[in-house]
Structures are given as C-alpha cells and as structure tokens.
Scaffold this motif. Structure first.
Motif, short mmCIF file in Angstrom:
data_model
loop_
_atom_site.label_atom_id
_atom_site.label_comp_id
_atom_site.label_asym_id
_atom_site.label_seq_id
_atom_site.Cartn_x
_atom_site.Cartn_y
_atom_site.Cartn_z
N VAL A 187 31.54 46.06 36.79
CA VAL A 187 31.49 46.14 35.49
C VAL A 187 32.81 46.39 35.04
O VAL A 187 33.70 45.53 34.20
CB VAL A 187 30.72 46.72 34.75
CG1 VAL A 187 30.54 46.49 32.99
CG2 VAL A 187 28.90 45.32 35.44
N LEU B 125 35.92 41.04 34.30
CA LEU B 125 34.67 40.74 34.09
C LEU B 125 35.35 41.57 32.41
O LEU B 125 33.96 41.73 31.72
CB LEU B 125 33.97 41.22 34.70
CG LEU B 125 32.08 42.08 35.05
CD1 LEU B 125 31.42 40.17 34.02
CD2 LEU B 125 31.64 42.25 35.74
N THR C 99 35.50 40.45 29.28
CA THR C 99 34.44 39.56 28.66
C THR C 99 34.14 40.23 27.94
O THR C 99 33.47 40.16 27.48
CB THR C 99 33.93 38.54 29.80
OG1 THR C 99 35.12 38.18 30.66
CG2 THR C 99 33.18 38.04 29.24
N ILE C 100 33.64 41.55 28.73
CA ILE C 100 32.36 42.66 28.33
C ILE C 100 32.74 43.78 27.74
O ILE C 100 31.96 43.04 26.33
CB ILE C 100 31.44 43.18 29.55
CG1 ILE C 100 31.03 43.21 30.98
CG2 ILE C 100 30.94 44.97 29.00
CD1 ILE C 100 30.29 43.90 31.82
N ASP D 167 22.33 40.11 29.00
CA ASP D 167 22.39 40.46 30.65
C ASP D 167 23.77 40.31 31.37
O ASP D 167 23.73 39.08 31.61
CB ASP D 167 21.68 40.55 31.07
CG ASP D 167 20.29 41.31 30.42
OD1 ASP D 167 20.22 41.92 29.81
OD2 ASP D 167 18.98 40.47 30.64
N VAL D 168 24.87 40.99 32.17
CA VAL D 168 25.43 40.88 32.87
C VAL D 168 24.73 41.05 34.62
O VAL D 168 24.26 41.58 34.75
CB VAL D 168 26.92 41.00 32.92
CG1 VAL D 168 27.74 40.67 34.21
CG2 VAL D 168 27.36 41.76 31.27
N SER D 169 24.34 39.96 35.19
CA SER D 169 23.90 40.00 37.01
C SER D 169 24.83 39.32 38.13
O SER D 169 24.92 39.07 37.73
CB SER D 169 22.44 39.11 36.37
OG SER D 169 21.83 39.64 35.69
N ILE E 295 28.61 36.02 39.36
CA ILE E 295 28.37 36.52 38.21
C ILE E 295 27.84 36.13 37.02
O ILE E 295 28.26 35.28 36.49
CB ILE E 295 29.91 37.88 37.49
CG1 ILE E 295 30.09 38.56 38.78
CG2 ILE E 295 29.57 38.50 36.56
CD1 ILE E 295 30.01 39.41 38.93
N ASN E 296 27.19 36.23 36.73
CA ASN E 296 26.52 35.75 35.44
C ASN E 296 25.94 36.29 34.30
O ASN E 296 25.57 36.95 34.14
CB ASN E 296 24.64 35.08 36.04
CG ASN E 296 23.77 34.27 34.72
OD1 ASN E 296 24.25 33.11 34.76
ND2 ASN E 296 22.75 34.63 34.67
N ILE E 297 26.53 35.89 33.68
CA ILE E 297 26.74 36.36 31.79
C ILE E 297 25.79 35.49 31.27
O ILE E 297 25.92 34.38 30.35
CB ILE E 297 27.89 36.45 31.56
CG1 ILE E 297 29.38 37.32 32.40
CG2 ILE E 297 27.95 36.81 30.12
CD1 ILE E 297 30.67 36.82 32.38
#
Length: 118
Positions: A33, A39, A42-43, A54-56, A66-68
């Motif tokens: 993160v 990433l 993006t966050i 949710d970031v997974s 990475i799933n956003i």
C-alpha cells in the motif's frame, strides 16, 4: 488462584491492545500500500475523492494481483491490476480474470490490504 487469573487477564489485555505488526508482502515488496508507487498514488487519489474502497491482494497460481474494489460496485475483481499497475480489462484479459474468479474455490487467496471508508 486469584494471582493466576490476574496474570492471565493482564496477558490477554496486553496482547489484545497490540497492533498486528506483520506486514503483508505482495508483488515483491513489503507493505505494498505504501511501497508500490502506482498503488500509493491511486489510494491517495481515492482518499481525496472521499470514495469507499477495499484494496485487496489476490494471490493466484503464484502470481499477485491487486484488486481495487469501489464499495458501490458489485462486480468483484472489476479493478484487478497486475503488480506493475496495469489494469486487467475485458476482453483482452477475460480468460485470466475468469480463471482468478473460479480460482477462489481452487485455492486462490484474498487478503484485505486497506479499507477506505469516508
């Protein structure tokens, strides 16, 4: 006996108050993160827009993705990215995305990295 109860209570209390210090490793870096530049950017953007996300980390067949996931979207894995930040898209990546979706039952692992609730 009371002394043992006090010791156990103190031990449970102290462990419950400690944060989990384990760092998740993904895409070859610890704490993705903060340590994957695309990433983090993006966050930061999501945070400025005050979106719920949710970031997974999705691990499938030895590869990390990475799933956003925007909370208001119901399509799981709609924001799936490779480690270099490339978003998997339909139709070019449809077969891989389908394999990952089906892989949930076949041993793929999903780990929540960050929840943004604003």
């Amino acid at each position: 006996m009371k002394m043992i109860c006090y010791i156990l209570a103190a031990a449970l209390f102290s462990t419950a108050c400690n944060k989990d210090k384990r760092q998740t490793t993904a895409c070859g870096v610890q704490d993705p993160v903060n340590n994957l530049p695309w990433l983090k950017k993006t966050i930061d953007s999501i945070t400025l827009k005050k979106q719920m996300v949710d970031v997974s980390l999705v691990s499938y067949k030895g590869n990390d993705y990475i799933n956003i996931q925007l909370i208001y979207m119901s399509a799981y894995l709609a924001g799936l990215h490779t480690c270099d930040g490339r978003r998997l898209e339909h139709p070019a990546d449809s077969a891989l995305m389908q394999q990952i979706r089906m892989g949930e039952d076949a041993g793929s692992k999903v780990t929540l990295l960050k929840h943004i609730n604003q």
